[in-house]
Design a protein around this motif. Structure first.
Motif, PDB file in Angstrom:
ATOM      1  N   SER A 231     -20.425  -0.696  15.127  1.00  0.00           N
ATOM      2  CA  SER A 231     -19.091  -1.271  14.994  1.00  0.00           C
ATOM      3  C   SER A 231     -19.218  -2.774  14.803  1.00  0.00           C
ATOM      4  CB  SER A 231     -18.258  -0.974  16.244  1.00  0.00           C
ATOM      5  OG  SER A 231     -18.056   0.417  16.385  1.00  0.00           O
ATOM      6  N   ILE A 232     -18.459  -3.304  13.867  1.00  0.00           N
ATOM      7  CA  ILE A 232     -18.517  -4.742  13.594  1.00  0.00           C
ATOM      8  C   ILE A 232     -17.466  -5.447  14.454  1.00  0.00           C
ATOM      9  CG2 ILE A 232     -18.380  -6.515  11.806  1.00  0.00           C
ATOM     10  CD1 ILE A 232     -18.968  -4.298   9.742  1.00  0.00           C
ATOM     11  N   PRO A 233     -17.833  -6.511  15.189  1.00  0.00           N
ATOM     12  CA  PRO A 233     -16.877  -7.236  16.036  1.00  0.00           C
ATOM     13  C   PRO A 233     -15.662  -7.716  15.242  1.00  0.00           C
ATOM     14  CG  PRO A 233     -19.114  -7.978  16.470  1.00  0.00           C
ATOM     15  CD  PRO A 233     -19.190  -7.086  15.270  1.00  0.00           C
ATOM     16  N   VAL A 234     -14.490  -7.600  15.869  1.00  0.00           N
ATOM     17  CA  VAL A 234     -13.227  -7.961  15.208  1.00  0.00           C
ATOM     18  C   VAL A 234     -12.607  -9.183  15.879  1.00  0.00           C
ATOM     19  CG1 VAL A 234     -10.871  -7.210  14.694  1.00  0.00           C
ATOM     20  CG2 VAL A 234     -12.756  -5.583  14.502  1.00  0.00           C
ATOM     21  N   GLU A 235     -12.046 -10.073  15.042  1.00  0.00           N
ATOM     22  CA  GLU A 235     -11.360 -11.255  15.558  1.00  0.00           C
ATOM     23  C   GLU A 235     -10.052 -11.436  14.788  1.00  0.00           C
ATOM     24  OE1 GLU A 235     -12.209 -16.060  16.032  1.00  0.00           O
ATOM     25  OE2 GLU A 235     -13.909 -14.662  16.055  1.00  0.00           O
ATOM     26  N   ILE A 236      -9.024 -11.943  15.494  1.00  0.00           N
ATOM     27  CA  ILE A 236      -7.742 -12.251  14.855  1.00  0.00           C
ATOM     28  C   ILE A 236      -7.410 -13.706  15.165  1.00  0.00           C
ATOM     29  CG2 ILE A 236      -5.263 -11.768  14.821  1.00  0.00           C
ATOM     30  CD1 ILE A 236      -5.908  -8.888  15.617  1.00  0.00           C
ATOM     31  N   LEU A 237      -7.184 -14.499  14.112  1.00  0.00           N
ATOM     32  CA  LEU A 237      -6.857 -15.906  14.300  1.00  0.00           C
ATOM     33  C   LEU A 237      -5.353 -16.104  14.330  1.00  0.00           C
ATOM     34  CD1 LEU A 237      -9.387 -17.926  12.082  1.00  0.00           C
ATOM     35  CD2 LEU A 237      -9.531 -17.351  14.499  1.00  0.00           C
ATOM     36  N   GLU A 238      -4.902 -16.973  15.205  1.00  0.00           N
ATOM     37  CA  GLU A 238      -3.479 -17.258  15.332  1.00  0.00           C
ATOM     38  C   GLU A 238      -2.933 -17.826  14.017  1.00  0.00           C
ATOM     39  OE1 GLU A 238      -0.449 -19.907  18.161  1.00  0.00           O
ATOM     40  OE2 GLU A 238      -2.596 -19.785  18.622  1.00  0.00           O
ATOM     41  N   GLY A 239      -1.831 -17.265  13.587  1.00  0.00           N
ATOM     42  CA  GLY A 239      -1.231 -17.697  12.329  1.00  0.00           C
ATOM     43  C   GLY A 239      -1.679 -16.863  11.145  1.00  0.00           C
ATOM     44  N   PHE A 240      -2.694 -16.019  11.367  1.00  0.00           N
ATOM     45  CA  PHE A 240      -3.221 -15.168  10.287  1.00  0.00           C
ATOM     46  C   PHE A 240      -3.299 -13.707  10.737  1.00  0.00           C
ATOM     47  CE2 PHE A 240      -4.835 -19.446   9.667  1.00  0.00           C
ATOM     48  CZ  PHE A 240      -4.544 -19.687   8.329  1.00  0.00           C
ATOM     49  N   GLU A 241      -2.350 -13.321  11.592  1.00  0.00           N
ATOM     50  CA  GLU A 241      -2.362 -11.980  12.161  1.00  0.00           C
ATOM     51  C   GLU A 241      -2.131 -10.915  11.084  1.00  0.00           C
ATOM     52  OE1 GLU A 241      -1.105 -14.942  15.229  1.00  0.00           O
ATOM     53  OE2 GLU A 241      -0.441 -14.454  13.178  1.00  0.00           O
ATOM     54  N   PRO A 242      -2.650  -9.699  11.322  1.00  0.00           N
ATOM     55  CA  PRO A 242      -2.400  -8.599  10.378  1.00  0.00           C
ATOM     56  C   PRO A 242      -0.939  -8.168  10.431  1.00  0.00           C
ATOM     57  CG  PRO A 242      -3.568  -7.797  12.330  1.00  0.00           C
ATOM     58  CD  PRO A 242      -3.541  -9.294  12.431  1.00  0.00           C
ATOM     59  N   ASP A 243      -0.472  -7.559   9.365  1.00  0.00           N
ATOM     60  CA  ASP A 243       0.901  -7.076   9.277  1.00  0.00           C
ATOM     61  C   ASP A 243       0.988  -5.712   9.967  1.00  0.00           C
ATOM     62  OD1 ASP A 243       3.388  -6.164   8.633  1.00  0.00           O
ATOM     63  OD2 ASP A 243       3.195  -6.425   6.465  1.00  0.00           O
ATOM     64  N   PRO A 244       1.709  -5.605  11.094  1.00  0.00           N
ATOM     65  CA  PRO A 244       1.764  -4.332  11.829  1.00  0.00           C
ATOM     66  C   PRO A 244       2.483  -3.225  11.068  1.00  0.00           C
ATOM     67  CG  PRO A 244       3.343  -5.897  12.732  1.00  0.00           C
ATOM     68  CD  PRO A 244       2.519  -6.654  11.735  1.00  0.00           C
ATOM     69  N   ASN A 245       3.252  -3.591  10.054  1.00  0.00           N
ATOM     70  CA  ASN A 245       4.018  -2.599   9.292  1.00  0.00           C
ATOM     71  C   ASN A 245       3.355  -2.208   7.969  1.00  0.00           C
ATOM     72  OD1 ASN A 245       6.193  -2.643  11.224  1.00  0.00           O
ATOM     73  ND2 ASN A 245       6.860  -4.601  10.321  1.00  0.00           N
ATOM     74  N   ALA A 246       2.227  -2.811   7.672  1.00  0.00           N
ATOM     75  CA  ALA A 246       1.555  -2.530   6.396  1.00  0.00           C
ATOM     76  C   ALA A 246       0.906  -1.152   6.407  1.00  0.00           C
ATOM     77  CB  ALA A 246       0.493  -3.602   6.126  1.00  0.00           C
ATOM     78  N   SER A 247       0.887  -0.518   5.257  1.00  0.00           N
ATOM     79  CA  SER A 247       0.284   0.804   5.125  1.00  0.00           C
ATOM     80  C   SER A 247      -1.236   0.713   5.179  1.00  0.00           C
ATOM     81  CB  SER A 247       0.707   1.440   3.797  1.00  0.00           C
ATOM     82  OG  SER A 247      -0.028   2.628   3.544  1.00  0.00           O
ATOM     83  N   THR A 248      -1.853   1.709   5.805  1.00  0.00           N
ATOM     84  CA  THR A 248      -3.320   1.748   5.865  1.00  0.00           C
ATOM     85  C   THR A 248      -3.897   2.572   4.721  1.00  0.00           C
ATOM     86  OG1 THR A 248      -3.234   3.651   7.365  1.00  0.00           O
ATOM     87  CG2 THR A 248      -3.380   1.459   8.375  1.00  0.00           C
ATOM     88  N   GLU A 249      -3.016   3.056   3.820  1.00  0.00           N
ATOM     89  CA  GLU A 249      -3.493   3.803   2.654  1.00  0.00           C
ATOM     90  C   GLU A 249      -4.259   2.863   1.737  1.00  0.00           C
ATOM     91  OE1 GLU A 249      -3.304   7.082   1.478  1.00  0.00           O
ATOM     92  OE2 GLU A 249      -2.866   7.419   3.605  1.00  0.00           O
ATOM     93  N   PRO A 250      -5.461   3.242   1.317  1.00  0.00           N
ATOM     94  CA  PRO A 250      -6.232   2.353   0.440  1.00  0.00           C
ATOM     95  C   PRO A 250      -5.587   2.193  -0.926  1.00  0.00           C
ATOM     96  CG  PRO A 250      -7.305   4.494   0.619  1.00  0.00           C
ATOM     97  CD  PRO A 250      -6.185   4.494   1.618  1.00  0.00           C
ATOM     98  N   ILE A 251      -5.724   0.986  -1.484  1.00  0.00           N
ATOM     99  CA  ILE A 251      -5.229   0.720  -2.831  1.00  0.00           C
ATOM    100  C   ILE A 251      -6.093   1.491  -3.825  1.00  0.00           C
ATOM    101  CG2 ILE A 251      -5.004  -1.051  -4.615  1.00  0.00           C
ATOM    102  CD1 ILE A 251      -2.876  -1.312  -2.563  1.00  0.00           C
ATOM    103  N   LYS A 252      -5.464   2.252  -4.705  1.00  0.00           N
ATOM    104  CA  LYS A 252      -6.212   3.005  -5.700  1.00  0.00           C
ATOM    105  C   LYS A 252      -6.456   2.134  -6.927  1.00  0.00           C
ATOM    106  CE  LYS A 252      -4.226   7.409  -4.230  1.00  0.00           C
ATOM    107  NZ  LYS A 252      -3.378   8.563  -4.617  1.00  0.00           N
ATOM    108  N   PRO A 253      -7.563   2.381  -7.648  1.00  0.00           N
ATOM    109  CA  PRO A 253      -7.836   1.606  -8.863  1.00  0.00           C
ATOM    110  C   PRO A 253      -6.659   1.661  -9.823  1.00  0.00           C
ATOM    111  CG  PRO A 253      -9.733   2.953  -8.287  1.00  0.00           C
ATOM    112  CD  PRO A 253      -8.613   3.364  -7.370  1.00  0.00           C
ATOM    113  N   GLY A 254      -6.218   0.489 -10.281  1.00  0.00           N
ATOM    114  CA  GLY A 254      -5.122   0.434 -11.237  1.00  0.00           C
ATOM    115  C   GLY A 254      -3.756   0.358 -10.595  1.00  0.00           C
TER     116      GLY A 254
END
Length: 428
Positions: free
Chosen positions: A366-389
């Motif tokens: 497992s790779i260590p995870v960090e979250i910087l203040e002001g650059f937090e992830p979007d809690p409502n964003a989809s975790t579905e991967p972007i498909k080519p195109g």
């Protein structure tokens, strides 16, 4: 163990000493003896562990030992690589190690005028390093012959498959003698690679220096979870606050590399982009500037994951994770080379979650995870991967252009374009 104990000739030992190398790396210690004995070798080694010397040193030894005086030198060793950068790097190593030998070598690849390459070939060379497209092109013009090849090396074989070079490899195989020594070197070996290997190699000795697809131990890895729209701000902050002087940044697309490069320059950070659509002159200039320090950030697509030999590169950043987990290993392998320490950071948005899981499964940690203040992830964003195109942002055209209505109509053209892109490194 020393290089001398491996049985290499004095002229080669002298060249190694002048390079400042004292002891062989694990892959060199394992691969050199069977190559010297003339056996076929299937070698897997983590990138940055010296595998190029693992085949160039014994290859040069064998060629110099059996060389006969001839008026015209036929090509006796052929090294096939997937990219221009890797071909140039291998050639540089061959030249350095053959300094005290009566061995001539040259390199050929696409994207540049063929005339200087043809002039070199016409003078006679013992060792030819080439990308598949330019090699087959010049052979079809009758400007080179592979009928006297004694040693055939397939370098970065897995990347060859990734880039769609299987048919080109098959064509090359038909042009070289059936009786020859075969060497296949790569960072990883998939089932497809092993299948290819056993159609090329004859009773090969299989050597492996590190467990397959493991990340180099000296590399410090970290993941920054971040909203997709905040990635640019985060990477600029990391580079500026950390006062990083030399950073290799990976994007998934050529358009993305160009776009990020422009934003870096706007933020006062010297940067250059390197990818398949860039001319060879532009790529060479960007890489030279990155190495001498005049360019602080090199933004690249996966074309640069292999073949970039940058001593003591301290930082690699995955601006976007690769959708092929093995490519992560190659990317971060640009740092932590030759035992030096390095840092590899990945900016991971919600839609890259599955890519991250695949990478962690591949490397077994497992790779260590960090979250910087002001650059937090979007809690409502989809975790579905972007498909080519697929459009990355609403209202923004995707990298291939066109809208949904045109996509279906243009499908055949897109498919053809993808095929040509795969070969851009050798044919452009």
């Amino acid at each position: 163990m020393s290089f001398k104990s491996l049985g290499l000739s004095e002229p080669i030992l002298k060249a190694i000493q002048e390079k400042g190398y004292e002891t062989p790396s694990p892959i060199q210690a394992k691969a050199i003896p069977p190559v010297l004995e003339g056996k076929d070798v299937l070698a897997s080694a983590q990138t940055g562990t010296g595998k190029t010397a693992g085949f160039t040193l014994p290859m040069l030894h064998n060629l110099s030992s059996s060389r006969t005086e001839q008026r015209h030198r036929p090509i006796r060793a052929l090294v096939l690589t997937p990219t221009r950068e890797l071909a140039a790097q291998v050639h540089a190593n061959v030249k350095e190690y053959s300094t005290h030998l009566n061995i001539r070598s040259t390199v050929i690849f696409g994207g540049v005028n063929q005339k200087p390459q043809v002039n070199k070939l016409s003078q006679g060379v013992d060792v030819l390093i080439a990308t598949p497209g330019r090699l087959l092109d010049l052979e079809s013009q009758g400007l080179l012959s592979l009928k006297r090849v004694e040693i055939f090396v397939l370098d970065e074989a897995d990347r060859m498959l990734d880039m769609g070079f299987v048919r080109d490899i098959e064509r090359v195989m038909k042009l070289i003698p059936a009786k020859r020594q075969n060497l296949m070197f790569s960072a990883t070996f998939s089932k497809d690679i092993k299948k290819l290997a056993y159609t090329i190699l004859n009773k090969p000795v299989q050597v492996e220096a590190t467990p397959e697809n493991t990340a180099v131990e000296v590399i410090e890895q970290k993941v920054y979870r971040v909203a997709k729209g905040k990635k640019t701000g985060l990477i600029i902050k990391l580079i500026s606050d950390g006062d990083w002087k030399q950073v290799l940044v990976f994007t998934r697309t050529k358009h993305g590399a160009n776009n990020l490069c422009k934003k870096m320059i706007s933020a006062g950070i010297t940067a250059a982009a390197i990818h398949g659509n860039k001319s060879q002159g532009a790529r060479t200039k960007a890489l030279a500037g990155f190495k001498n320090g005049s360019i602080r950030v090199l933004v690249a697509t996966d074309i640069a994951a292999r073949g970039l030999d940058i001593p003591l590169l301290p930082h690699v950043v995955n601006y976007e994770l690769p959708n092929i987990a093995e490519d992560y290993v190659h990317r971060i392998g640009r740092t932590g080379r030759a035992g030096a320490e390095g840092q590899a950071m990945s900016l991971v948005s919600a839609d890259e979650t599955s890519y991250l899981k695949g990478i962690e499964k591949l490397i077994g940690e497992s790779i260590p995870v960090e979250i910087l203040e002001g650059f937090e992830p979007d809690p409502n964003a989809s975790t579905e991967p972007i498909k080519p195109g697929q459009n990355r942002n609403r209202g923004q055209r995707n990298n291939r252009g066109g809208n949904a209505k045109n996509t279906q109509k243009n499908k055949p053209n897109n498919r053809n374009r993808n095929k040509s892109r795969k070969r851009s490194d050798s044919r452009s």
